[in-house]
Every structure is written in C-alpha cells, then in structure tokens.
Design a protein around this motif. Structure first.
Motif, PDB file in Angstrom:
ATOM      1  N   THR A  25      33.032 -27.069 -14.512  1.00 30.86           N
ATOM      2  CA  THR A  25      32.505 -25.755 -14.918  1.00 30.86           C
ATOM      3  C   THR A  25      30.996 -25.663 -14.683  1.00 30.86           C
ATOM      4  OG1 THR A  25      32.379 -26.547 -17.215  1.00 30.86           O
ATOM      5  CG2 THR A  25      34.321 -25.288 -16.581  1.00 30.86           C
ATOM      6  N   GLU A  26      30.296 -26.772 -14.849  1.00 29.35           N
ATOM      7  CA  GLU A  26      28.852 -26.782 -14.594  1.00 29.35           C
ATOM      8  C   GLU A  26      28.561 -26.437 -13.132  1.00 29.35           C
ATOM      9  OE1 GLU A  26      25.145 -29.976 -14.383  1.00 29.35           O
ATOM     10  OE2 GLU A  26      26.954 -30.511 -15.496  1.00 29.35           O
ATOM     11  N   VAL A  27      29.300 -27.029 -12.227  1.00 33.74           N
ATOM     12  CA  VAL A  27      29.105 -26.781 -10.796  1.00 33.74           C
ATOM     13  C   VAL A  27      29.478 -25.350 -10.433  1.00 33.74           C
ATOM     14  CG1 VAL A  27      29.960 -27.378  -8.495  1.00 33.74           C
ATOM     15  CG2 VAL A  27      29.343 -29.184 -10.103  1.00 33.74           C
ATOM     16  N   LEU A  28      30.622 -24.887 -10.931  1.00 36.17           N
ATOM     17  CA  LEU A  28      31.061 -23.533 -10.596  1.00 36.17           C
ATOM     18  C   LEU A  28      30.107 -22.481 -11.164  1.00 36.17           C
ATOM     19  CD1 LEU A  28      34.927 -23.894 -11.070  1.00 36.17           C
ATOM     20  CD2 LEU A  28      33.609 -24.015  -8.954  1.00 36.17           C
ATOM     21  N   ASP A  29      29.604 -22.719 -12.353  1.00 32.95           N
ATOM     22  CA  ASP A  29      28.628 -21.794 -12.941  1.00 32.95           C
ATOM     23  C   ASP A  29      27.360 -21.714 -12.090  1.00 32.95           C
ATOM     24  OD1 ASP A  29      29.820 -20.680 -15.228  1.00 32.95           O
ATOM     25  OD2 ASP A  29      29.451 -22.492 -16.404  1.00 32.95           O
ATOM     26  N   ALA A  30      26.937 -22.861 -11.558  1.00 25.72           N
ATOM     27  CA  ALA A  30      25.709 -22.916 -10.769  1.00 25.72           C
ATOM     28  C   ALA A  30      25.872 -22.260  -9.400  1.00 25.72           C
ATOM     29  CB  ALA A  30      25.266 -24.367 -10.600  1.00 25.72           C
ATOM     30  N   LEU A  31      27.087 -22.255  -8.868  1.00 27.69           N
ATOM     31  CA  LEU A  31      27.308 -21.783  -7.501  1.00 27.69           C
ATOM     32  C   LEU A  31      27.883 -20.375  -7.398  1.00 27.69           C
ATOM     33  CD1 LEU A  31      28.884 -25.012  -5.923  1.00 27.69           C
ATOM     34  CD2 LEU A  31      26.481 -24.310  -5.900  1.00 27.69           C
ATOM     35  N   LYS A  32      28.465 -19.854  -8.460  1.00 25.47           N
ATOM     36  CA  LYS A  32      29.258 -18.618  -8.377  1.00 25.47           C
ATOM     37  C   LYS A  32      28.476 -17.403  -7.895  1.00 25.47           C
ATOM     38  CE  LYS A  32      28.700 -17.419 -13.281  1.00 25.47           C
ATOM     39  NZ  LYS A  32      29.401 -17.173 -14.556  1.00 25.47           N
ATOM     40  N   GLU A  79      38.446 -16.986 -12.740  1.00 27.62           N
ATOM     41  CA  GLU A  79      37.361 -16.008 -12.615  1.00 27.62           C
ATOM     42  C   GLU A  79      36.292 -16.426 -11.607  1.00 27.62           C
ATOM     43  OE1 GLU A  79      34.274 -16.290 -15.910  1.00 27.62           O
ATOM     44  OE2 GLU A  79      35.991 -17.233 -16.886  1.00 27.62           O
ATOM     45  N   TYR A  80      36.212 -17.707 -11.303  1.00 21.65           N
ATOM     46  CA  TYR A  80      35.167 -18.192 -10.400  1.00 21.65           C
ATOM     47  C   TYR A  80      35.483 -17.938  -8.928  1.00 21.65           C
ATOM     48  CZ  TYR A  80      33.164 -20.846 -14.320  1.00 21.65           C
ATOM     49  OH  TYR A  80      32.584 -21.206 -15.511  1.00 21.65           O
ATOM     50  N   PHE A  81      36.752 -17.716  -8.601  1.00 23.98           N
ATOM     51  CA  PHE A  81      37.166 -17.758  -7.201  1.00 23.98           C
ATOM     52  C   PHE A  81      37.516 -16.387  -6.625  1.00 23.98           C
ATOM     53  CE2 PHE A  81      38.178 -21.945  -9.026  1.00 23.98           C
ATOM     54  CZ  PHE A  81      37.351 -22.717  -8.225  1.00 23.98           C
ATOM     55  N   HIS A  82      37.011 -16.160  -5.401  1.00 23.59           N
ATOM     56  CA  HIS A  82      37.304 -14.924  -4.685  1.00 23.59           C
ATOM     57  C   HIS A  82      38.700 -14.954  -4.064  1.00 23.59           C
ATOM     58  CE1 HIS A  82      32.901 -14.786  -4.886  1.00 23.59           C
ATOM     59  NE2 HIS A  82      32.998 -13.490  -4.699  1.00 23.59           N
ATOM     60  N   HIS A  83      39.157 -16.149  -3.769  1.00 22.42           N
ATOM     61  CA  HIS A  83      40.455 -16.274  -3.090  1.00 22.42           C
ATOM     62  C   HIS A  83      41.068 -17.632  -3.419  1.00 22.42           C
ATOM     63  CE1 HIS A  83      43.469 -15.569   0.049  1.00 22.42           C
ATOM     64  NE2 HIS A  83      43.301 -16.833   0.402  1.00 22.42           N
ATOM     65  N   VAL A  84      42.389 -17.664  -3.541  1.00 19.84           N
ATOM     66  CA  VAL A  84      43.123 -18.911  -3.771  1.00 19.84           C
ATOM     67  C   VAL A  84      44.226 -19.002  -2.723  1.00 19.84           C
ATOM     68  CG1 VAL A  84      44.592 -20.225  -5.352  1.00 19.84           C
ATOM     69  CG2 VAL A  84      42.675 -18.869  -6.261  1.00 19.84           C
ATOM     70  N   GLU A  85      44.279 -20.125  -2.023  1.00 18.79           N
ATOM     71  CA  GLU A  85      45.291 -20.317  -0.981  1.00 18.79           C
ATOM     72  C   GLU A  85      46.017 -21.629  -1.217  1.00 18.79           C
ATOM     73  OE1 GLU A  85      47.263 -18.851   2.443  1.00 18.79           O
ATOM     74  OE2 GLU A  85      45.571 -17.933   1.412  1.00 18.79           O
ATOM     75  N   VAL A  86      47.359 -21.546  -1.324  1.00 17.41           N
ATOM     76  CA  VAL A  86      48.189 -22.744  -1.433  1.00 17.41           C
ATOM     77  C   VAL A  86      48.808 -22.978  -0.063  1.00 17.41           C
ATOM     78  CG1 VAL A  86      50.122 -23.862  -2.590  1.00 17.41           C
ATOM     79  CG2 VAL A  86      48.662 -22.280  -3.871  1.00 17.41           C
ATOM     80  N   LEU A  87      48.369 -24.032   0.605  1.00 18.99           N
ATOM     81  CA  LEU A  87      48.798 -24.334   1.967  1.00 18.99           C
ATOM     82  C   LEU A  87      49.997 -25.270   1.970  1.00 18.99           C
ATOM     83  CD1 LEU A  87      45.197 -25.082   3.248  1.00 18.99           C
ATOM     84  CD2 LEU A  87      46.536 -23.076   3.876  1.00 18.99           C
ATOM     85  N   SER A  88      50.836 -25.150   2.990  1.00 20.71           N
ATOM     86  CA  SER A  88      51.958 -26.073   3.133  1.00 20.71           C
ATOM     87  C   SER A  88      51.470 -27.458   3.530  1.00 20.71           C
ATOM     88  CB  SER A  88      52.953 -25.554   4.169  1.00 20.71           C
ATOM     89  OG  SER A  88      52.320 -25.407   5.430  1.00 20.71           O
ATOM     90  N   ASP A  89      50.313 -27.496   4.224  1.00 22.49           N
ATOM     91  CA  ASP A  89      49.687 -28.757   4.604  1.00 22.49           C
ATOM     92  C   ASP A  89      48.215 -28.477   4.879  1.00 22.49           C
ATOM     93  OD1 ASP A  89      49.364 -31.442   5.173  1.00 22.49           O
ATOM     94  OD2 ASP A  89      51.047 -31.523   6.566  1.00 22.49           O
ATOM     95  N   LYS A  90      47.449 -29.532   5.024  1.00 23.83           N
ATOM     96  CA  LYS A  90      46.009 -29.389   5.265  1.00 23.83           C
ATOM     97  C   LYS A  90      45.637 -30.095   6.565  1.00 23.83           C
ATOM     98  CE  LYS A  90      43.962 -28.805   0.686  1.00 23.83           C
ATOM     99  NZ  LYS A  90      43.107 -29.436  -0.333  1.00 23.83           N
ATOM    100  N   LYS A  91      46.099 -29.537   7.652  1.00 21.24           N
ATOM    101  CA  LYS A  91      45.774 -30.054   8.966  1.00 21.24           C
ATOM    102  C   LYS A  91      44.820 -29.073   9.648  1.00 21.24           C
ATOM    103  CE  LYS A  91      50.152 -32.533   9.415  1.00 21.24           C
ATOM    104  NZ  LYS A  91      51.415 -32.685  10.179  1.00 21.24           N
TER     105      LYS A  91
END
Length: 233
Positions: A111-118, A145-157
């Motif tokens: 939360t500290e990092v997300l607060d600093a970067l949001k 609340e911190y994120f503009h977009h959330v993506e659940v990928l089938s893989d990370k290639k």
C-alpha cells in the motif's frame, strides 16, 4: 545499477507473490496432500508426481487453484492405482476449497508503494491464473481502487504481453513491469523492449525457476517492493 525510467508512464504489477502471498499456500497444501497419500508412496515421490501432473495439465486447465485441485485428484488416482478412497478425494477437494477461501495477505510495503505511485503513473495489474479466483483476491485485497486496468492472462509469454500492450495502446518503452518471477514477469518484457523489475519472493514454484546469465539482461533486482521508490521519481 543506473537504469533510466524517465520515459515510464505505465506500471504493471504482478499479483501473486508480488502484491500478496500465494505460493506459500500451495506449498502447505502439497505437504497436506503428501500426508493424505503417505500410504502409497514416499513424500518425495508424491511431490515429483504431482508436479509432473501439473505440468502435463497446464495446457488443459491453465494456472490456478482449480487446475491444481484436479491435478491432485488425478495424481492420487495414479499413485494409488485407482484405489484411493472417496473420503481421501473429498479431503483433497477440501484442501483446494480452503485455498480458495483463504484470506488475502498483502506483502509488506504494497500500500505504501501504490499510494506513492498512484498519482504519478497509470497502474495496472497483469497476472495469470483463474479469472474468478484472481478477481476474488483483488476484491478482498482492498487494492482495486489503485488500478486503471486488471488483466488475467492465460500465460505470460512475449506474445501475451505484446498483444495486451497493443490493445491498451501502451508503448513498450513507456511500460515497466514489476514482479517476482524472472520467467514470467521480467524476461518476456525485456525481450520485447519494455522495462522490468525483479522482486524475488522467498518461495518460487519449480515451473517458474530459470537461470539467467547476469550479463545478458539489463534489469533491476530489488530485495523488497518499497525499494522501487528510489528509482521512480
């Protein structure tokens, strides 16, 4: 290490073992699974066979707890020569359900990092696994609340990242990925020209382990998530 992040305006975060604890629960469940099957094989053999089953089933079930549950059941049947009891199968299902219902435990400094970067960057989540489970964990985490977009990928290639960044109209040079897996969160991004930061977690799934020549890739490795704030002004 002097790496210039001045062009970065979008930051992607891995979820499991970067924002919250995940792999620890898999290891605990593997221990419990081995205890259930101890009458058929040694713990080491059970661990090996379960891992082989998981890898064999990845293309079919994908990543996540539900696929893990199915692989445990299939392994139990194989290891017992189909003699495993209905009671044991029921206990295996209970192990998986316990994982699915486990409270979300945020890692230190998140939360500290997300607060600093949001307010300085566009923040997104890029994770893989079961869609329903990942959505549940994000909701329980209180981080939505911190994120503009959330993506659940089938893989990370590489092709997964390329397609997503193009879809979101994000220039690779302006994107930074932060995650705990070299194989999934760092190397694919570097290979397509993006930036990546490695934040190792104390436990790594065997499938995610990879050896890298230190002089082949130029990336930042930090010991804890809050260290990234030194590099993002």
């Amino acid at each position: 290490m002097e790496i210039d992040y001045s062009k970065v305006n979008v930051i992607g975060f891995d979820a499991d073992d970067t924002l919250w604890v995940n792999e620890t629960y898999f290891r605990d469940t593997e221990e419990a699974f081995a205890d259930l099957l101890e009458g058929y094989e040694t713990k080491n053999k059970i661990d090996q066979e379960l891992f082989k089953m998981e890898i064999k089933n990845l293309d079919l079930y994908g990543y996540g707890i539900k696929g893990f549950m199915l692989s445990m059941i299939e392994s139990a049947l194989d290891l017992s020569n189909n003699q495993v009891s209905q009671e044991t199968i029921s206990k295996i299902l209970d192990l998986g359900k316990k994982m699915l219902g486990h409270p979300v435990e945020l890692l230190d400094g998140v939360t500290e990092v997300l607060d600093a970067l949001k307010n300085k960057y566009r923040l997104i989540v890029l994770t893989k696994g079961d869609l329903l489970d990942q959505e549940r964990k994000l909701e329980k985490s209180g981080l939505s609340e911190y994120f503009h977009h959330v993506e659940v990928l089938s893989d990370k290639k590489e092709e997964n990242y390329k397609h997503l960044l193009e879809h979101l109209q994000i220039d690779v040079k302006e994107f930074l990925m932060i995650g705990n897996s070299l194989k999934s969160d760092v190397l694919p991004l570097l290979n397509i020209g993006a930036n990546a930061v490695h934040v190792p977690f104390h436990t790594t799934w065997q499938h995610e382990e990879v050896k890298v020549e230190d002089d082949k890739y130029d990336y930042l490795k930090i010991s804890k998530l809050t260290d990234i704030l030194q590099y993002l002004k």
